[in-house]
Design an enzyme around this catalytic site. Structure first.
Site, PDB file in Angstrom:
ATOM      1  N   LYS A 176       0.878  -1.187   0.000  1.00 49.99           N
ATOM      2  CA  LYS A 176       0.000   0.000   0.000  1.00 49.99           C
ATOM      3  C   LYS A 176       0.906   1.225   0.000  1.00 49.99           C
ATOM      4  O   LYS A 176       1.443   1.630   1.034  1.00 49.99           O
ATOM      5  CB  LYS A 176      -0.878  -0.025   1.258  1.00 49.99           C
ATOM      6  CG  LYS A 176      -2.245   0.647   1.109  1.00 49.99           C
ATOM      7  CD  LYS A 176      -2.229   2.103   0.729  1.00 49.99           C
ATOM      8  CE  LYS A 176      -2.002   3.029   1.901  1.00 49.99           C
ATOM      9  NZ  LYS A 176      -1.876   4.456   1.490  1.00 49.99           N
ATOM     10  N   GLU A 251       9.606   1.736  10.571  1.00 51.00           N
ATOM     11  CA  GLU A 251      10.676   2.640  10.104  1.00 51.00           C
ATOM     12  C   GLU A 251      10.091   4.043  10.123  1.00 51.00           C
ATOM     13  O   GLU A 251       9.373   4.436   9.195  1.00 51.00           O
ATOM     14  CB  GLU A 251      11.109   2.253   8.676  1.00 51.00           C
ATOM     15  CG  GLU A 251      11.697   0.861   8.566  1.00 51.00           C
ATOM     16  CD  GLU A 251      13.066   0.727   9.212  1.00 51.00           C
ATOM     17  OE1 GLU A 251      13.707   1.761   9.489  1.00 51.00           O
ATOM     18  OE2 GLU A 251      13.480  -0.409   9.464  1.00 51.00           O
ATOM     19  N   CYS A 285      14.116  10.587   5.748  1.00 54.48           N
ATOM     20  CA  CYS A 285      13.965  10.291   7.179  1.00 54.48           C
ATOM     21  C   CYS A 285      15.226  10.619   7.959  1.00 54.48           C
ATOM     22  O   CYS A 285      15.168  10.991   9.116  1.00 54.48           O
ATOM     23  CB  CYS A 285      13.597   8.834   7.368  1.00 54.48           C
ATOM     24  SG  CYS A 285      14.731   7.716   6.534  1.00 54.48           S
ATOM     25  N   GLU A 383      10.200  16.741  13.875  1.00 55.78           N
ATOM     26  CA  GLU A 383      10.593  16.601  12.477  1.00 55.78           C
ATOM     27  C   GLU A 383       9.780  17.570  11.610  1.00 55.78           C
ATOM     28  O   GLU A 383       8.558  17.637  11.737  1.00 55.78           O
ATOM     29  CB  GLU A 383      10.293  15.164  12.036  1.00 55.78           C
ATOM     30  CG  GLU A 383      10.712  14.840  10.628  1.00 55.78           C
ATOM     31  CD  GLU A 383      10.360  13.392  10.251  1.00 55.78           C
ATOM     32  OE1 GLU A 383       9.262  12.929  10.607  1.00 55.78           O
ATOM     33  OE2 GLU A 383      11.184  12.756   9.590  1.00 55.78           O
TER      34      GLU A 383
HETATM   35  P1  NAP Z   1       2.633   8.678   6.898  1.00 54.69           P
HETATM   36  O1  NAP Z   1       1.645   9.766   6.785  1.00 54.69           O
HETATM   37  O2  NAP Z   1       2.823   8.010   8.200  1.00 54.69           O
HETATM   38  O3  NAP Z   1       2.221   7.604   5.786  1.00 54.69           O
HETATM   39  C1  NAP Z   1       3.004   6.466   5.455  1.00 54.69           C
HETATM   40  C2  NAP Z   1       2.116   5.415   4.827  1.00 54.69           C
HETATM   41  O4  NAP Z   1       1.222   4.894   5.812  1.00 54.69           O
HETATM   42  C3  NAP Z   1       1.228   5.918   3.715  1.00 54.69           C
HETATM   43  O5  NAP Z   1       1.062   4.885   2.769  1.00 54.69           O
HETATM   44  C4  NAP Z   1      -0.061   6.235   4.452  1.00 54.69           C
HETATM   45  O6  NAP Z   1      -1.138   6.259   3.584  1.00 54.69           O
HETATM   46  C5  NAP Z   1      -0.129   5.089   5.422  1.00 54.69           C
HETATM   47  N1  NAP Z   1      -0.860   5.351   6.654  1.00 54.69           N
HETATM   48  C6  NAP Z   1      -0.845   6.491   7.385  1.00 54.69           C
HETATM   49  N2  NAP Z   1      -1.609   6.333   8.502  1.00 54.69           N
HETATM   50  C7  NAP Z   1      -2.095   5.058   8.456  1.00 54.69           C
HETATM   51  C8  NAP Z   1      -2.943   4.288   9.305  1.00 54.69           C
HETATM   52  N3  NAP Z   1      -3.437   4.810  10.434  1.00 54.69           N
HETATM   53  N4  NAP Z   1      -3.241   3.025   8.957  1.00 54.69           N
HETATM   54  C9  NAP Z   1      -2.735   2.494   7.825  1.00 54.69           C
HETATM   55  N5  NAP Z   1      -1.951   3.172   6.963  1.00 54.69           N
HETATM   56  C10 NAP Z   1      -1.620   4.441   7.282  1.00 54.69           C
HETATM   57  O7  NAP Z   1       4.077   9.143   6.433  1.00 54.69           O
HETATM   58  P2  NAP Z   1       4.440   9.986   5.147  1.00 54.69           P
HETATM   59  O8  NAP Z   1       3.974  11.391   5.361  1.00 54.69           O
HETATM   60  O9  NAP Z   1       4.014   9.257   3.926  1.00 54.69           O
HETATM   61  O10 NAP Z   1       6.036   9.920   5.190  1.00 54.69           O
HETATM   62  C11 NAP Z   1       6.819  10.802   5.896  1.00 54.69           C
HETATM   63  C12 NAP Z   1       7.343  10.147   7.153  1.00 54.69           C
HETATM   64  O11 NAP Z   1       7.990   8.921   6.821  1.00 54.69           O
HETATM   65  C13 NAP Z   1       8.390  10.990   7.838  1.00 54.69           C
HETATM   66  O12 NAP Z   1       8.157  10.997   9.219  1.00 54.69           O
HETATM   67  C14 NAP Z   1       9.688  10.260   7.517  1.00 54.69           C
HETATM   68  O13 NAP Z   1      10.724  10.475   8.446  1.00 54.69           O
HETATM   69  C15 NAP Z   1       9.223   8.839   7.502  1.00 54.69           C
HETATM   70  N6  NAP Z   1      10.160   7.988   6.756  1.00 54.69           N
HETATM   71  C16 NAP Z   1      10.895   7.081   7.466  1.00 54.69           C
HETATM   72  C17 NAP Z   1      11.838   6.288   6.814  1.00 54.69           C
HETATM   73  C18 NAP Z   1      12.685   5.286   7.570  1.00 54.69           C
HETATM   74  O14 NAP Z   1      13.282   4.419   6.937  1.00 54.69           O
HETATM   75  N7  NAP Z   1      12.775   5.378   8.885  1.00 54.69           N
HETATM   76  C19 NAP Z   1      11.986   6.411   5.421  1.00 54.69           C
HETATM   77  C20 NAP Z   1      11.200   7.330   4.732  1.00 54.69           C
HETATM   78  C21 NAP Z   1      10.279   8.118   5.416  1.00 54.69           C
HETATM   79  P3  NAP Z   1      -1.718   7.640   2.961  1.00 54.69           P
HETATM   80  O15 NAP Z   1      -0.605   8.582   2.783  1.00 54.69           O
HETATM   81  O16 NAP Z   1      -2.280   7.137   1.690  1.00 54.69           O
HETATM   82  O17 NAP Z   1      -2.727   8.119   3.942  1.00 54.69           O
END
Ligand code: NAP
Length: 490
Positions: A176, A251, A285, A383
């Site tokens: 997803k 992650e 990240c 962040e």
């Molecule tokens: P996000 O809003 O948490 O979303 C990540 C994924 O999870 C998306 O596919 C999102 O879908 C889905 N999602 C969100 N809430 C959910 C829930 N309650 N249930 C099921 N699925 C859910 O993060 P983002 O804004 O895409 O990415 C930015 C974040 O990712 C930053 O904090 C960054 O640091 C972190 N990141 C971490 C790493 C690592 O390796 N540690 C690498 C890259 C990014 P939708 O967007 O379709 O709602």
């Protein structure tokens, strides 16, 4: 406008809802594609197909070497289609072509070759046993069906780090991607038509996290979840998975410190620090956006930092001269502008203001650098995930380490010093999954990455990355079977 379907069981499907979501090109600020708004019914189909592939189809019984051959084919196909996949990712989330296409022919696809080689070398063990006449061996087994939920900042990179070890371990998967950047993942399924995959091995549903994502995590047919995203999403997924006692790999985000000691090579540090945050607009990240600088060096460091960061050419990712592209989507662009505005209002000193930089259309913000912010303020603690750095002076090594460790995160850290012994001592005290000394931002397939504290748990890459997609089974065989009657008659 391009209209995508979702992918399950080797076929493309329209969403049961009959609804699609617009996907924007952030360089222009306009929709260019539509992705399916999947719901429970679609997720059910995708998980069902993955289940059938693993439990009834060929995949669950595939020999290790056969899995390895399949991973190599995937690597070859991705590499051959790197340009096409890179172009789509650029259009969908604004990533510069030079940050995506070459990776798809090198270290990202190397993941598939690395894990392909590991498939038939991943050994179990014969365990020493105190029990007489018993043979006890430990085998590593796949979970069955894994859910891979990915973030928008680097959709293919984040996916590949999960997909290669998940398949090598023997699982079928349902992916997803983020609703903001799903196109490159869907295109990947199209090009993988040439890799001769078993139907149902890799399935992709798109749509919102709160609908498609939650349906996937809570589906009883999914045995494990690997998630990359922010802490709020991670927390909600972990809570949902806990209801079925389902293992998860998290992650999550970071607010990574970069410590510049008084004896640092200033050019090296400034170039490394600028490269560690601004070229990807801080949308990584591990962006090292919390700059802790020895006080005697502070003024000079800030001047040099601003001088280098302000040289960046901000523009359309399609222009080869561009060095910094747009923010990946409108909501995030607005959130970053709001964050900057709040720091200004609270009295933060803007050393470099990135607002209003770049083309008029689209979501552009240039490098933004603050000082005059104390370490307990929001900018130093949370962040931003954007091109915003904060510079804070320190007076002693102990203070630097205390500040470096003084957030809820623990993803990465950088140390800049000519004194390697001192740098190593500091690295030992830093609470983070990765510490860089006199470099930043390196990652290879061999080296496990992941978070400490609220930056997550579980690891990606390396042998650890594959173990996270497996569970152990301990098998006991009686070599001289004998079982006394438990209830002998008197
Ligand atoms: P996000 O809003 O948490 O979303 C990540 C994924 O999870 C998306 O596919 C999102 O879908 C889905 N999602 C969100 N809430 C959910 C829930 N309650 N249930 C099921 N699925 C859910 O993060 P983002 O804004 O895409 O990415 C930015 C974040 O990712 C930053 O904090 C960054 O640091 C972190 N990141 C971490 C790493 C690592 O390796 N540690 C690498 C890259 C990014 P939708 O967007 O379709 O709602």
């Amino acid at each position: 406008m391009k209209q995508y379907s979702y992918f399950a069981g080797g076929n493309w499907h329209e969403p049961a809802s009959g609804q699609w979501l617009d996907s924007e090109n952030p360089a222009l600020g306009e929709a260019w594609a539509r992705i399916p708004d999947c719901g429970t019914e679609d997720v059910d189909r995708a998980v069902g197909e993955a289940h059938a592939c693993f439990y009834r189809g060929p995949w669950g019984k595939a020999q290790a070497a056969e899995r390895g051959r399949l991973l190599r084919r995937i690597g070859d196909v991705i590499s051959a289609n790197a340009e096409r996949l890179g172009e789509i990712e650029t259009r969908d989330n604004g990533k510069l072509p030079q940050h995506i296409t070459p990776s798809l022919t090198s270290w990202l696809t190397d993941s598939f070759y690395y894990y392909a080689g590991m498939c038939d070398k991943f050994e179990g063990s014969l365990l020493p046993s105190e029990a007489p006449d018993m043979l006890n061996y430990l085998a590593w087994k796949p979970f069955g069906v894994c859910a891979l939920i990915t973030a928008w900042n680097s959709p293919l990179g984040v996916l590949i780090w999960k997909l290669a070890p998940a398949l090598a371990a023997g699982n079928a998967v349902v992916v997803k991607p983020s609703e903001y950047a799903s196109a490159s993942t869907l295109e990947l399924m199209d090009v993988l038509g040439d890799a001769d995959l078993p139907d149902g091995l890799i399935n992709v549903v798109t749509g919102y996290g709160r609908t498609a994502g939650q349906a996937l995590v809570s589906h009883p047919g999914v045995s494990m979840v690997s998630f990359t995203g922010g802490i709020p999403g991670g927390r909600s997924i972990a809570e949902l998975a806990a209801r079925q006692v389902k293992p998860v790999v998290m992650e999550l985000g970071g607010k990574s410190p970069q410590i510049v000691l008084e004896d640092a090579d200033l050019d090296l540090a400034v170039n490394g620090i600028v490269s560690g945050i601004f070229p990807v607009s801080g949308q990584s990240c591990i962006s090292g956006s919390r700059l802790l600088v020895a006080r005697p060096l502070f003024e000079t460091f800030c001047e040099r930092l601003v001088e280098v960061a302000s040289r960046a050419r901000i523009g359309d990712p399609g222009d080869p001269a561009t060095q910094i592209g747009p923010i990946a989507h409108r909501a995030h662009y607005e959130k970053i502008l709001d964050d900057i505005g709040q720091v200004v209002e609270a009295g933060g000193e803007l050393l470099l203001d990135g607002r209003g930089k770049g083309p008029d259309r689209g979501y552009y913000i240039g490098p933004t650098i603050f000082s005059g912010v104390s370490h307990d303020e929001r900018l130093a603690q949370e962040e931003v995930f954007g091109p915003v750095a904060v510079v804070i002076p320190f007076d002693s090594e102990d203070e630097a380490v205390a500040m470096a460790n003084g957030t809820v995160y623990g993803l990465a850290a950088g140390i800049w010093s000519r004194d390697v012994n001192k740098a190593i001592r500091m690295a030992e005290s830093i609470q983070a999954g990765t510490v860089y000394i006199n470099n930043y931002f390196n990652a290879t397939t061999q080296s496990p990455v992941g978070g400490w504290k609220q930056s997550g748990y579980g690891r990606e890459n390396g042998i650890e990355g594959m173990r996270c997609f497996m569970q152990t089974k301990s098998v006991w065989l009686a070599t001289r079977p004998s079982q006394p009657d438990p209830f002998p008659a008197r």
